[in-house]
Motif scaffolding. Structure first.
Motif, PDB file in Angstrom:
ATOM      1  N   LYS A   1       0.802  -1.221   0.000  1.00  0.00           N
ATOM      2  CA  LYS A   1       0.000   0.000   0.000  1.00  0.00           C
ATOM      3  C   LYS A   1       0.835   1.271   0.000  1.00  0.00           C
ATOM      4  CE  LYS A   1      -3.632  -2.354   2.484  1.00  0.00           C
ATOM      5  NZ  LYS A   1      -4.380  -2.490   3.717  1.00  0.00           N
ATOM      6  N   VAL A   2       2.163   1.113   0.017  1.00  0.00           N
ATOM      7  CA  VAL A   2       3.058   2.265   0.136  1.00  0.00           C
ATOM      8  C   VAL A   2       3.960   2.343  -1.080  1.00  0.00           C
ATOM      9  CG1 VAL A   2       4.863   3.310   1.558  1.00  0.00           C
ATOM     10  CG2 VAL A   2       2.998   2.078   2.652  1.00  0.00           C
ATOM     11  N   ASP A   3       4.149   3.549  -1.577  1.00  0.00           N
ATOM     12  CA  ASP A   3       5.030   3.807  -2.717  1.00  0.00           C
ATOM     13  C   ASP A   3       6.446   4.044  -2.183  1.00  0.00           C
ATOM     14  OD1 ASP A   3       6.220   4.577  -5.104  1.00  0.00           O
ATOM     15  OD2 ASP A   3       5.173   6.501  -5.207  1.00  0.00           O
ATOM     16  N   LEU A   4       7.313   3.024  -2.279  1.00  0.00           N
ATOM     17  CA  LEU A   4       8.686   3.101  -1.790  1.00  0.00           C
ATOM     18  C   LEU A   4       9.636   3.355  -2.946  1.00  0.00           C
ATOM     19  CD1 LEU A   4       8.573   0.046   0.634  1.00  0.00           C
ATOM     20  CD2 LEU A   4       8.350   2.469   1.224  1.00  0.00           C
ATOM     21  N   ASN A   5      10.568   4.294  -2.756  1.00  0.00           N
ATOM     22  CA  ASN A   5      11.469   4.701  -3.824  1.00  0.00           C
ATOM     23  C   ASN A   5      12.903   4.761  -3.321  1.00  0.00           C
ATOM     24  OD1 ASN A   5       9.398   5.722  -5.978  1.00  0.00           O
ATOM     25  ND2 ASN A   5       8.708   6.499  -4.010  1.00  0.00           N
ATOM     26  N   GLU A   6      13.780   4.043  -4.019  1.00  0.00           N
ATOM     27  CA  GLU A   6      15.189   4.030  -3.638  1.00  0.00           C
ATOM     28  C   GLU A   6      15.902   5.242  -4.217  1.00  0.00           C
ATOM     29  OE1 GLU A   6      19.138   1.367  -4.541  1.00  0.00           O
ATOM     30  OE2 GLU A   6      17.223   0.312  -4.329  1.00  0.00           O
ATOM     31  N   VAL A   7      16.755   5.850  -3.400  1.00  0.00           N
ATOM     32  CA  VAL A   7      17.580   6.979  -3.841  1.00  0.00           C
ATOM     33  C   VAL A   7      19.041   6.634  -3.617  1.00  0.00           C
ATOM     34  CG1 VAL A   7      15.777   8.677  -3.348  1.00  0.00           C
ATOM     35  CG2 VAL A   7      17.492   8.156  -1.595  1.00  0.00           C
ATOM     36  N   ASN A   8      19.902   7.353  -4.318  1.00  0.00           N
ATOM     37  CA  ASN A   8      21.340   7.217  -4.111  1.00  0.00           C
ATOM     38  C   ASN A   8      21.971   8.598  -4.212  1.00  0.00           C
ATOM     39  OD1 ASN A   8      21.971   7.756  -6.901  1.00  0.00           O
ATOM     40  ND2 ASN A   8      21.281   5.692  -7.364  1.00  0.00           N
ATOM     41  N   ALA A   9      23.286   8.650  -4.174  1.00  0.00           N
ATOM     42  CA  ALA A   9      23.984   9.938  -4.171  1.00  0.00           C
ATOM     43  C   ALA A   9      23.766  10.730  -5.462  1.00  0.00           C
ATOM     44  CB  ALA A   9      25.473   9.722  -3.929  1.00  0.00           C
ATOM     45  N   ASP A  10      23.358  10.065  -6.536  1.00  0.00           N
ATOM     46  CA  ASP A  10      23.120  10.756  -7.806  1.00  0.00           C
ATOM     47  C   ASP A  10      21.669  11.203  -7.994  1.00  0.00           C
ATOM     48  OD1 ASP A  10      25.792  10.336  -8.582  1.00  0.00           O
ATOM     49  OD2 ASP A  10      25.293   8.339  -9.353  1.00  0.00           O
ATOM     50  N   THR A  11      20.798  10.785  -7.102  1.00  0.00           N
ATOM     51  CA  THR A  11      19.376  11.090  -7.240  1.00  0.00           C
ATOM     52  C   THR A  11      19.106  12.575  -7.000  1.00  0.00           C
ATOM     53  OG1 THR A  11      18.787   8.879  -6.443  1.00  0.00           O
ATOM     54  CG2 THR A  11      17.057  10.557  -6.383  1.00  0.00           C
ATOM     55  N   VAL A  12      18.325  13.154  -7.885  1.00  0.00           N
ATOM     56  CA  VAL A  12      17.813  14.504  -7.702  1.00  0.00           C
ATOM     57  C   VAL A  12      16.299  14.422  -7.913  1.00  0.00           C
ATOM     58  CG1 VAL A  12      17.800  16.887  -8.518  1.00  0.00           C
ATOM     59  CG2 VAL A  12      19.947  15.596  -8.499  1.00  0.00           C
ATOM     60  N   LEU A  13      15.558  14.732  -6.868  1.00  0.00           N
ATOM     61  CA  LEU A  13      14.093  14.700  -6.945  1.00  0.00           C
ATOM     62  C   LEU A  13      13.567  16.107  -7.140  1.00  0.00           C
ATOM     63  CD1 LEU A  13      13.041  12.437  -3.943  1.00  0.00           C
ATOM     64  CD2 LEU A  13      13.087  11.821  -6.342  1.00  0.00           C
ATOM     65  N   ARG A  14      12.587  16.222  -7.989  1.00  0.00           N
ATOM     66  CA  ARG A  14      11.864  17.479  -8.134  1.00  0.00           C
ATOM     67  C   ARG A  14      10.428  17.206  -7.724  1.00  0.00           C
ATOM     68  NH1 ARG A  14      15.986  17.454 -11.452  1.00  0.00           N
ATOM     69  NH2 ARG A  14      17.239  19.325 -11.694  1.00  0.00           N
ATOM     70  N   LEU A  15      10.097  17.671  -6.535  1.00  0.00           N
ATOM     71  CA  LEU A  15       8.772  17.464  -5.970  1.00  0.00           C
ATOM     72  C   LEU A  15       8.151  18.837  -5.714  1.00  0.00           C
ATOM     73  CD1 LEU A  15       9.679  14.731  -3.320  1.00  0.00           C
ATOM     74  CD2 LEU A  15       8.585  14.356  -5.522  1.00  0.00           C
ATOM     75  N   GLY A  16       7.180  19.199  -6.514  1.00  0.00           N
ATOM     76  CA  GLY A  16       6.576  20.521  -6.360  1.00  0.00           C
ATOM     77  C   GLY A  16       7.650  21.588  -6.407  1.00  0.00           C
ATOM     78  N   PRO A  17       7.689  22.483  -5.414  1.00  0.00           N
ATOM     79  CA  PRO A  17       8.684  23.549  -5.424  1.00  0.00           C
ATOM     80  C   PRO A  17      10.057  23.124  -4.893  1.00  0.00           C
ATOM     81  CG  PRO A  17       7.292  23.775  -3.500  1.00  0.00           C
ATOM     82  CD  PRO A  17       6.737  22.621  -4.317  1.00  0.00           C
ATOM     83  N   PHE A  18      10.207  21.861  -4.520  1.00  0.00           N
ATOM     84  CA  PHE A  18      11.443  21.381  -3.920  1.00  0.00           C
ATOM     85  C   PHE A  18      12.330  20.668  -4.945  1.00  0.00           C
ATOM     86  CE2 PHE A  18       8.196  21.240  -0.594  1.00  0.00           C
ATOM     87  CZ  PHE A  18       8.791  21.999   0.406  1.00  0.00           C
ATOM     88  N   THR A  19      13.624  20.916  -4.861  1.00  0.00           N
ATOM     89  CA  THR A  19      14.617  20.117  -5.558  1.00  0.00           C
ATOM     90  C   THR A  19      15.478  19.503  -4.467  1.00  0.00           C
ATOM     91  OG1 THR A  19      14.622  21.594  -7.459  1.00  0.00           O
ATOM     92  CG2 THR A  19      16.530  20.136  -7.217  1.00  0.00           C
ATOM     93  N   ILE A  20      15.521  18.169  -4.438  1.00  0.00           N
ATOM     94  CA  ILE A  20      16.134  17.444  -3.331  1.00  0.00           C
ATOM     95  C   ILE A  20      17.231  16.543  -3.848  1.00  0.00           C
ATOM     96  CG2 ILE A  20      15.685  15.820  -1.440  1.00  0.00           C
ATOM     97  CD1 ILE A  20      12.629  16.826  -1.909  1.00  0.00           C
ATOM     98  N   SER A  21      18.401  16.650  -3.248  1.00  0.00           N
ATOM     99  CA  SER A  21      19.492  15.727  -3.561  1.00  0.00           C
ATOM    100  C   SER A  21      19.897  15.039  -2.260  1.00  0.00           C
ATOM    101  CB  SER A  21      20.670  16.470  -4.194  1.00  0.00           C
ATOM    102  OG  SER A  21      21.147  17.481  -3.342  1.00  0.00           O
ATOM    103  N   PHE A  22      20.617  13.948  -2.411  1.00  0.00           N
ATOM    104  CA  PHE A  22      20.886  13.067  -1.266  1.00  0.00           C
ATOM    105  C   PHE A  22      22.371  12.836  -1.073  1.00  0.00           C
ATOM    106  CE2 PHE A  22      16.683  12.292  -2.807  1.00  0.00           C
ATOM    107  CZ  PHE A  22      15.937  12.116  -1.674  1.00  0.00           C
ATOM    108  N   VAL A  23      22.754  12.626   0.158  1.00  0.00           N
ATOM    109  CA  VAL A  23      24.089  12.185   0.523  1.00  0.00           C
ATOM    110  C   VAL A  23      23.893  10.770   1.054  1.00  0.00           C
ATOM    111  CG1 VAL A  23      26.079  12.559   2.008  1.00  0.00           C
ATOM    112  CG2 VAL A  23      24.796  14.513   1.108  1.00  0.00           C
ATOM    113  N   VAL A  24      24.424   9.787   0.354  1.00  0.00           N
ATOM    114  CA  VAL A  24      24.205   8.402   0.744  1.00  0.00           C
ATOM    115  C   VAL A  24      25.547   7.766   1.073  1.00  0.00           C
ATOM    116  CG1 VAL A  24      23.276   6.186   0.003  1.00  0.00           C
ATOM    117  CG2 VAL A  24      22.181   8.283  -0.699  1.00  0.00           C
TER     118      VAL A  24
END
Length: 136
Positions: free
Chosen positions: A113-136
């Motif tokens: 029932k849950v949308d699970l998404n894997e991220v890594n150090a190269d992932t850049v998410l654009r969610l609405g007004p947010f741009t999100i990058s990760f340190v993994v």
């Protein structure tokens, strides 16, 4: 660029050990960093887990874009099965953290029932007004 302020709303974990959960709101949209629980103190007889108050998120469900989980400690992801029953949004985390979360969600019958998404150090998410990058 929006004239609205960035709002940081601690829903748990501020001034306490555990229950780490922070909503970040900008331009009417919200992302949540972590979704943790706390373990009861000795004087909290009969209490198994202490969960963050998600009333704010329930009232703003339509504006909630995602849960961003920083790492796989219970005080940062352990409340997911309890919170996702009340407010559901995609979850983003590293492979190891997702493995822990999947196990816990499966135990609570929520894995499908849950949308699970894997991220890594190269992932850049654009969610609405947010741009999100990760340190993994």
């Amino acid at each position: 660029m929006s004239e609205q302020p960035l709002r940081i709303i601690p829903l748990g974990g501020l001034g306490e050990i555990g229950k780490n959960m922070t909503a970040i709101e900008y331009d009417g949209k919200i992302v949540v960093v972590d979704c943790g629980l706390a373990f009861p103190r000795d004087e909290m007889l009969g209490i198994d887990l202490v969960l963050p108050d998600v009333t704010f998120l329930k009232e703003r469900q339509d504006d909630l874009l995602a849960f961003l989980i920083t790492h796989g400690h219970e005080d940062h992801f352990g409340a997911l099965p309890f919170v996702l029953r009340q407010v559901n949004a995609p979850v983003y985390a590293s492979r190891l953290t997702l493995a822990f979360a999947k196990s816990k969600l499966d135990e609570h019958g929520l894995l499908k029932k849950v949308d699970l998404n894997e991220v890594n150090a190269d992932t850049v998410l654009r969610l609405g007004p947010f741009t999100i990058s990760f340190v993994v």
